[in-house]
Design a protein around this motif. Structure first.
Motif, PDB file in Angstrom:
ATOM      1  N   GLY A 350       7.522   4.981  10.005  1.00  0.00           N
ATOM      2  CA  GLY A 350       8.471   5.258  11.075  1.00  0.00           C
ATOM      3  C   GLY A 350       9.465   6.342  10.746  1.00  0.00           C
ATOM      4  O   GLY A 350      10.234   6.757  11.614  1.00  0.00           O
ATOM      5  N   THR A 351       9.473   6.824   9.507  1.00  0.00           N
ATOM      6  CA  THR A 351      10.400   7.890   9.122  1.00  0.00           C
ATOM      7  C   THR A 351       9.847   9.270   9.460  1.00  0.00           C
ATOM      8  O   THR A 351      10.604  10.228   9.615  1.00  0.00           O
ATOM      9  CB  THR A 351      10.701   7.823   7.617  1.00  0.00           C
ATOM     10  N   GLY A 352       8.511   9.400   9.545  1.00  0.00           N
ATOM     11  CA  GLY A 352       7.886  10.686   9.812  1.00  0.00           C
ATOM     12  C   GLY A 352       7.833  11.600   8.611  1.00  0.00           C
ATOM     13  O   GLY A 352       7.425  12.763   8.724  1.00  0.00           O
ATOM     14  N   VAL A 353       8.209  11.106   7.437  1.00  0.00           N
ATOM     15  CA  VAL A 353       8.243  11.933   6.226  1.00  0.00           C
ATOM     16  C   VAL A 353       6.864  12.049   5.595  1.00  0.00           C
ATOM     17  O   VAL A 353       6.456  13.105   5.096  1.00  0.00           O
ATOM     18  CB  VAL A 353       9.257  11.363   5.217  1.00  0.00           C
ATOM     19  N   GLY A 354       6.099  10.955   5.603  1.00  0.00           N
ATOM     20  CA  GLY A 354       4.776  10.959   4.972  1.00  0.00           C
ATOM     21  C   GLY A 354       4.893  10.926   3.464  1.00  0.00           C
ATOM     22  O   GLY A 354       5.856  10.409   2.902  1.00  0.00           O
ATOM     23  N   GLY A 355       3.888  11.504   2.774  1.00  0.00           N
ATOM     24  CA  GLY A 355       3.921  11.563   1.310  1.00  0.00           C
ATOM     25  C   GLY A 355       3.369  10.325   0.649  1.00  0.00           C
ATOM     26  O   GLY A 355       3.943   9.821  -0.328  1.00  0.00           O
ATOM     27  N   TYR A 356       2.265   9.795   1.137  1.00  0.00           N
ATOM     28  CA  TYR A 356       1.654   8.589   0.567  1.00  0.00           C
ATOM     29  C   TYR A 356       0.501   8.976  -0.357  1.00  0.00           C
ATOM     30  O   TYR A 356      -0.287   9.874  -0.047  1.00  0.00           O
ATOM     31  CB  TYR A 356       1.161   7.676   1.690  1.00  0.00           C
ATOM     32  N   GLU A 357       0.414   8.292  -1.481  1.00  0.00           N
ATOM     33  CA  GLU A 357      -0.594   8.616  -2.484  1.00  0.00           C
ATOM     34  C   GLU A 357      -1.457   7.391  -2.780  1.00  0.00           C
ATOM     35  O   GLU A 357      -0.955   6.264  -2.798  1.00  0.00           O
ATOM     36  CB  GLU A 357       0.069   9.090  -3.776  1.00  0.00           C
ATOM     37  N   PRO A 358      -2.753   7.598  -3.066  1.00  0.00           N
ATOM     38  CA  PRO A 358      -3.644   6.474  -3.375  1.00  0.00           C
ATOM     39  C   PRO A 358      -3.685   6.187  -4.876  1.00  0.00           C
ATOM     40  O   PRO A 358      -3.428   7.056  -5.705  1.00  0.00           O
ATOM     41  CB  PRO A 358      -5.000   6.974  -2.878  1.00  0.00           C
ATOM     42  N   THR A 359      -3.967   4.953  -5.193  1.00  0.00           N
ATOM     43  CA  THR A 359      -4.201   4.526  -6.576  1.00  0.00           C
ATOM     44  C   THR A 359      -5.403   3.594  -6.580  1.00  0.00           C
ATOM     45  O   THR A 359      -5.456   2.645  -5.787  1.00  0.00           O
ATOM     46  CB  THR A 359      -2.984   3.778  -7.160  1.00  0.00           C
ATOM     47  N   THR A 360      -6.367   3.853  -7.482  1.00  0.00           N
ATOM     48  CA  THR A 360      -7.580   3.030  -7.560  1.00  0.00           C
ATOM     49  C   THR A 360      -7.663   2.373  -8.928  1.00  0.00           C
ATOM     50  O   THR A 360      -7.408   3.015  -9.959  1.00  0.00           O
ATOM     51  CB  THR A 360      -8.840   3.878  -7.307  1.00  0.00           C
ATOM     52  N   ARG A 361      -8.020   1.107  -8.938  1.00  0.00           N
ATOM     53  CA  ARG A 361      -8.195   0.376 -10.195  1.00  0.00           C
ATOM     54  C   ARG A 361      -9.368  -0.572 -10.050  1.00  0.00           C
ATOM     55  O   ARG A 361      -9.762  -0.956  -8.927  1.00  0.00           O
ATOM     56  CB  ARG A 361      -6.941  -0.396 -10.579  1.00  0.00           C
ATOM     57  N   PRO A 362      -9.966  -1.006 -11.172  1.00  0.00           N
ATOM     58  CA  PRO A 362     -11.084  -1.966 -11.098  1.00  0.00           C
ATOM     59  C   PRO A 362     -10.605  -3.327 -10.597  1.00  0.00           C
ATOM     60  O   PRO A 362      -9.452  -3.715 -10.812  1.00  0.00           O
ATOM     61  CB  PRO A 362     -11.581  -2.046 -12.543  1.00  0.00           C
TER      62      PRO A 362
END
Length: 435
Positions: A350-362
């Motif tokens: 809802g902020t409109g800023v964005g900037g999300y990153e993924p993280t993958t683990r077993p």
């Protein structure tokens, strides 16, 4: 003139009688004023009944029983009872309850003898005097007085009954006081029942929205739980969800709209609906959050929300995470120990800023993943790192499945008494049957 000004005016004839009557009226008004402050101090039905019983027993010098009709068409059942305590202060008509030595014709002495009920008074006010039997000590008369728990002419919620054994019958002042406090309590009981009905409706709405997540693929075992903030809580904005994706993958979601009440629940449902639509495109979790953030930011009326997405791929044995201002998940190993997953945290939705990153683990079939809202761990005045460390220190029985993880974590962290809503979702990959 003051409060005793009425008693100070003595007419030429019968001055003592008028003065005593004025004194009784002042005492009655004082008692009615006290009743406003002592009855209905909460919006709890049981507490109000106890306050009514205690007040009537103390001021009318009589044992008091409050009976309520729980359901329409059913008989009233006792909700509270109080006994009169000898020497208790506050009687509105102490002069009527016991005789005092005085001159012939004393009003107090006259009131000490049982007298017929005044015309128009309820039959419940009549003294039930038991006649003396020849050769036996006369039995003390029993006086009862009842008043309906109703404000006006509506269906009574029950009744309050006072019983006095021995002494004088209830006076007109005492009857008026009982009817006053009964109406006062009935008003508060009506408020309490209307509030309870509203809260019950709101709670059912919340449970309907979060009771069952969507069905994941059969290769994933899940269990969820939702707890409102206290027994009388209105709905909040916490939710969890599962979405089926292509190739046997599932998307796990937990979110928390800021605030409480129906407005938060409405926004929560809007987030949930939008997320399902975006997730159907099979975008990776961080891009789902980015798209959802831009959509929500276009509506200024929508409240911000934190959210955590986890895409579980049982075939590859992996879990991919993306967080929008949410607390990190925990993974319980086969031995029951817990570990927090370290994730990069983007801004709330809802902020409109964005900037999300993924993280993958077993993620193996021996491990159980737990995602949750902040109400599970946060406590007033406590640093969030301390709160998360308490979760990480939880050790469960070996090989605990999703349902056992949810139940045990809620119990051990005292979530049933949390100040905020709690939503939790646990998942474990089902082990493949040997070929």
């Amino acid at each position: 003139m003051g409060e005793t000004g009425y008693a100070a005016r003595e007419p030429l004839g019968g001055g003592g009688v008028v003065a005593e009557r004025d004194e009784a009226l002042v005492a009655r008004v004082r008692a009615m004023e006290r009743a406003i402050g002592e009855i209905g101090t909460t919006l709890d039905e049981t507490t109000t009944c106890r306050e009514l019983a205690a007040f009537a027993a103390r001021h009318l010098h009589a044992s008091t029983t409050v009976a309520l009709t729980r359901e329409p068409g059913t008989a009233p059942s006792q909700a509270a009872h109080a006994e009169s305590r000898p020497g208790a202060e506050g009687s509105t008509a102490a002069a009527h309850a016991e005789s005092r030595p005085g001159a012939e014709g004393s009003t107090a002495a006259a009131h000490a003898e049982p007298r017929p009920a005044a015309e128009g008074r309820t039959a419940a006010a009549h003294a039930e005097s038991r006649p003396a039997t020849e050769g036996r000590t006369p039995a003390a008369p029993t006086h009862r007085l009842s008043a309906p728990l109703a404000v006006h002419d509506e269906e009574p919620l029950g009744a309050v009954t006072v019983t006095r054994i021995g002494g004088a019958p209830f006076s007109a002042d005492e009857e008026a006081l009982l009817r006053h406090v009964a109406r006062l309590a009935a008003r508060d009981l009506g408020h309490a029942r209307r509030l309870a009905a509203t809260e019950d409706t709101a709670l059912h709405l919340q449970r309907a929205l979060v009771a069952e997540p969507g069905r994941p693929h059969p290769n994933l075992e899940v269990a969820g739980g939702y707890l409102p903030a206290g027994p009388r809580a209105l709905v909040g904005g916490d939710w969890f969800e599962t979405v089926r994706l292509h190739f046997g993958r599932s998307l796990l979601v937990v979110g928390d709209v800021m605030g409480h009440g129906l407005d938060a629940a409405v926004d929560m449902n809007a987030y949930r609906t939008a997320l399902r639509e975006v997730a159907a495109t099979d975008l990776p979790p961080h891009r789902v959050l980015r798209h959802l953030d831009s959509v929500v930011a276009e509506n200024d009326a929508r409240r911000p929300a934190t959210c955590l997405l986890v895409r579980v791929d049982p075939a590859r044995g992996t879990a991919t995470f993306a967080s929008a201002g949410h607390l990190p998940p925990a993974v319980f190993a086969a031995d029951g120990s817990a570990e927090l997953v370290d994730l990069p945290v983007g801004p709330p939705l809802g902020t409109g800023v964005g900037g999300y990153e993924p993280t993958t683990r077993p993620l193996t079939p021996a491990e159980t993943l737990l995602i949750f809202t902040d109400g599970l761990v946060e406590r007033r005045g406590e640093d969030i790192d301390v709160s998360l460390a308490r979760l990480a220190a939880v050790r469960l029985p070996p090989d605990s499945g999703p349902r056992q993880v949810v139940d045990e974590v809620l119990r051990r962290l005292g979530a049933h008494g949390a100040e905020d809503d709690v939503a939790v979702l646990a998942a474990r990959i089902r082990a493949r049957a040997p070929q």
